[in-house]
Design a protein around this motif. Structure first.
Motif, PDB file in Angstrom:
ATOM      1  N   PHE A 159       3.688  -5.678 -48.391  1.00 43.91           N
ATOM      2  CA  PHE A 159       2.530  -5.357 -47.550  1.00 43.91           C
ATOM      3  C   PHE A 159       2.821  -4.099 -46.725  1.00 43.91           C
ATOM      4  O   PHE A 159       3.966  -3.832 -46.343  1.00 43.91           O
ATOM      5  N   ALA A 160       1.776  -3.324 -46.470  1.00 38.15           N
ATOM      6  CA  ALA A 160       1.955  -2.043 -45.792  1.00 38.15           C
ATOM      7  C   ALA A 160       0.817  -1.803 -44.822  1.00 38.15           C
ATOM      8  O   ALA A 160      -0.261  -2.393 -44.933  1.00 38.15           O
ATOM      9  N   TYR A 161       1.059  -0.921 -43.879  1.00 34.29           N
ATOM     10  CA  TYR A 161       0.078  -0.584 -42.860  1.00 34.29           C
ATOM     11  C   TYR A 161      -0.473   0.818 -43.153  1.00 34.29           C
ATOM     12  O   TYR A 161       0.253   1.813 -43.085  1.00 34.29           O
ATOM     13  N   GLU A 162      -1.752   0.866 -43.481  1.00 36.63           N
ATOM     14  CA  GLU A 162      -2.379   2.142 -43.806  1.00 36.63           C
ATOM     15  C   GLU A 162      -2.874   2.858 -42.554  1.00 36.63           C
ATOM     16  O   GLU A 162      -2.980   4.080 -42.529  1.00 36.63           O
ATOM     17  N   GLU A 163      -3.190   2.107 -41.525  1.00 30.43           N
ATOM     18  CA  GLU A 163      -3.611   2.671 -40.249  1.00 30.43           C
ATOM     19  C   GLU A 163      -2.849   1.968 -39.141  1.00 30.43           C
ATOM     20  O   GLU A 163      -2.446   0.821 -39.286  1.00 30.43           O
ATOM     21  N   GLY A 164      -2.664   2.668 -38.031  1.00 26.07           N
ATOM     22  CA  GLY A 164      -1.974   2.063 -36.903  1.00 26.07           C
ATOM     23  C   GLY A 164      -0.922   2.998 -36.357  1.00 26.07           C
ATOM     24  O   GLY A 164      -1.132   4.215 -36.261  1.00 26.07           O
ATOM     25  N   ALA A 165       0.236   2.459 -36.005  1.00 21.16           N
ATOM     26  CA  ALA A 165       1.319   3.240 -35.417  1.00 21.16           C
ATOM     27  C   ALA A 165       2.183   3.850 -36.511  1.00 21.16           C
ATOM     28  O   ALA A 165       3.395   3.625 -36.593  1.00 21.16           O
TER      29      ALA A 165
ATOM     30  N   VAL B 112       5.405  13.584 -33.887  1.00 19.22           N
ATOM     31  CA  VAL B 112       5.440  12.250 -34.498  1.00 19.22           C
ATOM     32  C   VAL B 112       5.395  11.169 -33.426  1.00 19.22           C
ATOM     33  O   VAL B 112       4.586  10.230 -33.499  1.00 19.22           O
ATOM     34  N   PHE B 113       6.244  11.276 -32.424  1.00 21.98           N
ATOM     35  CA  PHE B 113       6.260  10.244 -31.377  1.00 21.98           C
ATOM     36  C   PHE B 113       4.983  10.262 -30.556  1.00 21.98           C
ATOM     37  O   PHE B 113       4.506   9.206 -30.120  1.00 21.98           O
ATOM     38  N   ALA B 114       4.410  11.432 -30.348  1.00 20.35           N
ATOM     39  CA  ALA B 114       3.138  11.495 -29.628  1.00 20.35           C
ATOM     40  C   ALA B 114       2.050  10.760 -30.396  1.00 20.35           C
ATOM     41  O   ALA B 114       1.189  10.092 -29.794  1.00 20.35           O
ATOM     42  N   THR B 115       2.100  10.839 -31.717  1.00 16.80           N
ATOM     43  CA  THR B 115       1.106  10.143 -32.546  1.00 16.80           C
ATOM     44  C   THR B 115       1.361   8.641 -32.566  1.00 16.80           C
ATOM     45  O   THR B 115       0.444   7.839 -32.345  1.00 16.80           O
ATOM     46  N   ILE B 116       2.585   8.252 -32.825  1.00 18.70           N
ATOM     47  CA  ILE B 116       2.909   6.827 -32.948  1.00 18.70           C
ATOM     48  C   ILE B 116       2.652   6.091 -31.638  1.00 18.70           C
ATOM     49  O   ILE B 116       2.077   4.999 -31.616  1.00 18.70           O
ATOM     50  N   LEU B 117       3.088   6.702 -30.549  1.00 21.74           N
ATOM     51  CA  LEU B 117       2.959   6.068 -29.237  1.00 21.74           C
ATOM     52  C   LEU B 117       1.659   6.413 -28.533  1.00 21.74           C
ATOM     53  O   LEU B 117       1.461   6.036 -27.376  1.00 21.74           O
ATOM     54  N   ASP B 118       0.780   7.125 -29.237  1.00 17.26           N
ATOM     55  CA  ASP B 118      -0.526   7.499 -28.703  1.00 17.26           C
ATOM     56  C   ASP B 118      -0.394   8.236 -27.381  1.00 17.26           C
ATOM     57  O   ASP B 118      -1.114   7.992 -26.421  1.00 17.26           O
TER      58      ASP B 118
END
Length: 583
Positions: free
Chosen positions: A437-443, A576-582
């Protein structure tokens, strides 16, 4: 009235809630767990722990205790169909078919190549005390059984709950920043307007948990055995070992059968029914519990409302086929724990919590649908040999006799049936559903690549480092110690994995970690690096060059990858971190 203030309040002390407690403790998050019952489950319920769940238990130091009590794979790695459990009639006690299942037999090599752990079998009545012990050791005084939430309200920036001690009647007020409902859908979800969506169910089942010595007749080695009565469809049953010993030494059993008169058997009347369906008229039986339940296929329309979240059976309920229920709930908890920690420690804004639903609800949807499909198809399998409930009593014996007919026509009947039996691999060999299973949207930071193609039966798994997927497993060594790549991810923080030429990424990671106040553990795998690749296993699955990098989240899913060296590693990782951590 006593008041308690904690960052997180967990409602429910079953497999999902207790796992959430362990994971939050390991993330350094203070919390309180309340459970209305006085103790953990007294009935076995879910009993299959799939490969991904065992990897999570490995990460959090629970695996060894589970394996100490669980059935070894050779005791459960098959699914079997037979006519009756016992009896001396011409069609009694005859094996119809068996197939390797859930990592057993010829599947073991494939499952073993996909991860550092193999599936295990341990019913919830034995698993939950292990989880409770770990939860209490890591969060002393914060695991309160015999306590129930009688009301709560979301105040916008916190939740206030009234918790009653079931034994004394004392009510305490709990103020928490977040409430996690792992209560099986009894209260929390409906309280905040979450709806469970799905078709109405008309499938009723009775499960009897009992003790008996079945060693004289039991053919060990299966996760479940389906007994298909040649006489009456209502005498067909499923029998499952429930431990605490395994194989012929098993003391306790779970028997699934058709509901009794007026839809219910009780502890006394069901004894004769057990003897009847097993065809052991003088069997000594001790009944522990009789449960009537409806097979549901429902999913919550939301996993979050304000500061209230739900997980496990509170978010999804599905048929037991494929064994995804408890496993999905534990994996829910694994996903939300690191996100709550990041928000509560200030490294991410509150919006990171929204990625929980974005990531886990599609997985819940897929797992519910897959379990329904597998359960429906199993009816086709047993109909093919004349053992289904759709086959009337008068024709069952004739149909089953044709299956065992030694004539050339019987060979044809069996050959046809075996081809249909093989299609059941979508129900008991679908290990892509367990680890793929994989996450297509999210963090996650997508890299524009397509998801690897999935075979229709989900019985093959293609490892990938594509963002959103679980980090692919490979064996590596350091100072002679053999480890899985999954072992590189600790219980907290991010992990940056590079190759021998990835020094720029590692140096940039240290600076970016300080900038974002996050923990990043940078490691290198390959020739001349601190970790050595074993027989090229990592090179075969990493999908990056020796100068590339993978950023792995605390829940062991890949957040981002660069297939090669970047022009400005620090700027790339900052984005990358700005995107992941919003942020």
């Amino acid at each position: 009235m006593t008041s308690i203030e904690v960052p997180v309040l967990i409602v429910g002390g079953g497999g999902c809630g207790l796992s959430a407690s362990v994971f939050l403790s390991d993330q350094g998050v203070d919390h309180l767990l309340v459970e209305r019952h006085a103790d953990t489950s007294r009935v076995p319920k879910a009993h299959y722990l799939n490969q991904r769940t065992m990897e999570i238990f490995r990460q959090h130091g629970i695996r060894d205790d589970v394996l100490a009590e669980a059935a070894p794979l050779d005791k459960f790695g098959k699914v079997r169909w037979a006519t009756t459990f016992a009896g001396d009639g011409p069609l009694d006690a005859r094996r119809i078919h068996e197939m390797d299942a859930f990592g057993g037999g010829e599947l073991t090599e494939r499952y073993g190549a996909a991860g550092p752990e193999l599936p295990s079998k341990l019913p919830q009545m034995w698993l939950e005390p292990i989880l409770r012990r770990h939860a209490e050791q890591r969060s002393p005084g914060r695991i309160l059984f015999s306590h129930e939430v009688i009301d709560f309200s979301d105040e916008g920036d916190h939740v206030v709950a009234e918790v009653r001690n079931v034994e004394t009647g004392e009510v305490i007020t709990v103020k928490a920043q977040y409430l996690l409902g792992a209560d099986g859908g009894r209260f929390v979800g409906s309280k905040v307007g979450i709806e469970m969506q799905g078709p109405p169910s008309n499938v009723n089942t009775t499960t009897v948990y009992f003790s008996a010595d079945l060693s004289q007749w039991w053919e060990e080695g299966t996760l479940i055995t389906h007994y298909l009565s040649p006489e009456d469809p209502d005498l067909s049953v499923n029998l499952i070992e429930m431990g605490p010993s395994w194989g012929k030494a098993c003391e306790q059993w779970g028997l699934h059968m058709a509901p009794g008169p007026a839809g219910r058997w009780d502890n006394e009347t069901v004894v004769d029914r057990i003897r009847e369906v097993l065809k052991v008229p003088d069997l000594e039986v001790t009944v522990h519990k009789v449960t009537d339940w409806i097979v549901n296929a429902i999913l919550a329309d939301r996993y979050r409302v304000g500061r209230v979240l739900i997980a496990g059976d509170a978010a999804h309920k599905q048929p037991p086929a494929v064994g995804l229920g408890l496993n999905t709930g534990i994996q829910d908890a694994h996903n939300i724990a690191w996100k709550l920690a990041a928000v509560l420690n200030g490294s991410a804004p509150e919006s990171l919590i929204d990625t929980y639903e974005a990531e886990r609800r599609p997985v819940g949807r897929e797992n519910v649908d897959w379990a329904v499909s597998a359960a429906q198809h199993h009816q086709v399998v047993i109909d093919a040999i004349g053992g289904g409930h759709n086959i009337p009593a008068g024709r069952r014996g004739q149909r089953l006799a044709a299956y065992f007919d030694p004539s050339p026509l019987g060979d044809t009947v069996r050959a046809r049936a075996l081809e249909i039996f093989d299609t059941h691999r979508g129900g008991c060999q679908s290990f892509e559903m367990e680890v793929g299973f994989a996450y297509e949207e999210g963090a996650v930071v997508p890299d524009g690549t397509e998801r690897p193609a999935r075979v229709p039966m989900r019985d093959e798994h293609t490892p990938t480092s594509r963002p959103g997927h679980r980090l692919p497993h490979a064996w590596i060594t350091r100072d002679g110690e053999r480890l899985s790549t999954l072992d590189l991810t600790g219980r907290t923080g991010f992990t940056l994995i590079t190759g021998p030429e990835g020094t720029a990424w590692s140096e940039a990671a240290a600076r970016v970690a300080e900038k974002f106040s996050v923990q990043v553990n940078a490691v290198r795998i390959g020739d001349g690096a601190e970790y050595a690749d074993v027989d090229g296993g990592w090179e075969a699955v990493r999908q990056i060059t020796g100068a590339g990098a993978l950023l792995v989240r605390p829940d062991q899913h890949v957040a981002w990858r660069s297939t090669g060296a970047g022009e400005d590693a620090e700027q790339a990782l900052t984005e990358v971190f700005a995107t992941i951590l919003d942020r």
